[in-house]
Design a protein around this motif. Sequence first.
Motif: not given
Length: 188
Positions: A16-27
């Motif tokens: 993980t990154l901190s601070p983080a931006g958006p996370t995208l999940t691909r199914r």
Amino acid sequence: PPISPMAIAFDAENLTLSPAGPTLTRRMSDLEGLFLDTDAWAAAVHGDDPVVYTVTSSPVPEIDRELPQSITTIMPGHTSGELWMTKGHQHPDHQGEIYLALKGRGGLLMFDGERTEWLDMLPGTIGYIPPGWAHRSVNTGDEPYAFLAVYPGGAGHDYGWVLEHGMGSRAYRATDGVDLRPYSAPDP
Ligand code: 6PG
Ligand code: NI
């Protein structure tokens, strides 16, 4: 507002990154038209539609002159033997990009429309994507494969190019890593 110089904490255990931006999940349902075996793909979608990969961005915005980063984590798995992978894309203005493998085992498949290249990606490997090479990442192992990407903020993602031209090769599981087969269009 302009971005200030900053440190971003990277947690190598949890990726993980901190601070983080958006996370995208691909199914699986987001990967239509990519695996060769369309029936096996559809069966997985109508089953539990598994998460194939996630992309966690840093807070650096994707705009010209910025240099954002993201961490992609691909789950281990295969669809009729074809290893789980990212959609793959071309950068519309052909900017280059660098990847740094962090965890697990993977590969970087690149295609410039004529030539196809494969790089084994093990933790510590820097994979260089030259301008004009479409790129896709593949998990070749049995644990999650994660890598850091650093790319020009204006690079963008042309997914249609890969749907139209393919990636030159397809990556299948093999007892010792990967079996690369010539590209063929998905079954109708
Ligand atoms: C980029 C990078 C990388 C990529 C992800 C997911 O240009 O942003 O190449 O972050 O987007 O690994 O792969 P897809 O974009 O092909 O789904
Ligand atoms: Ni890219």
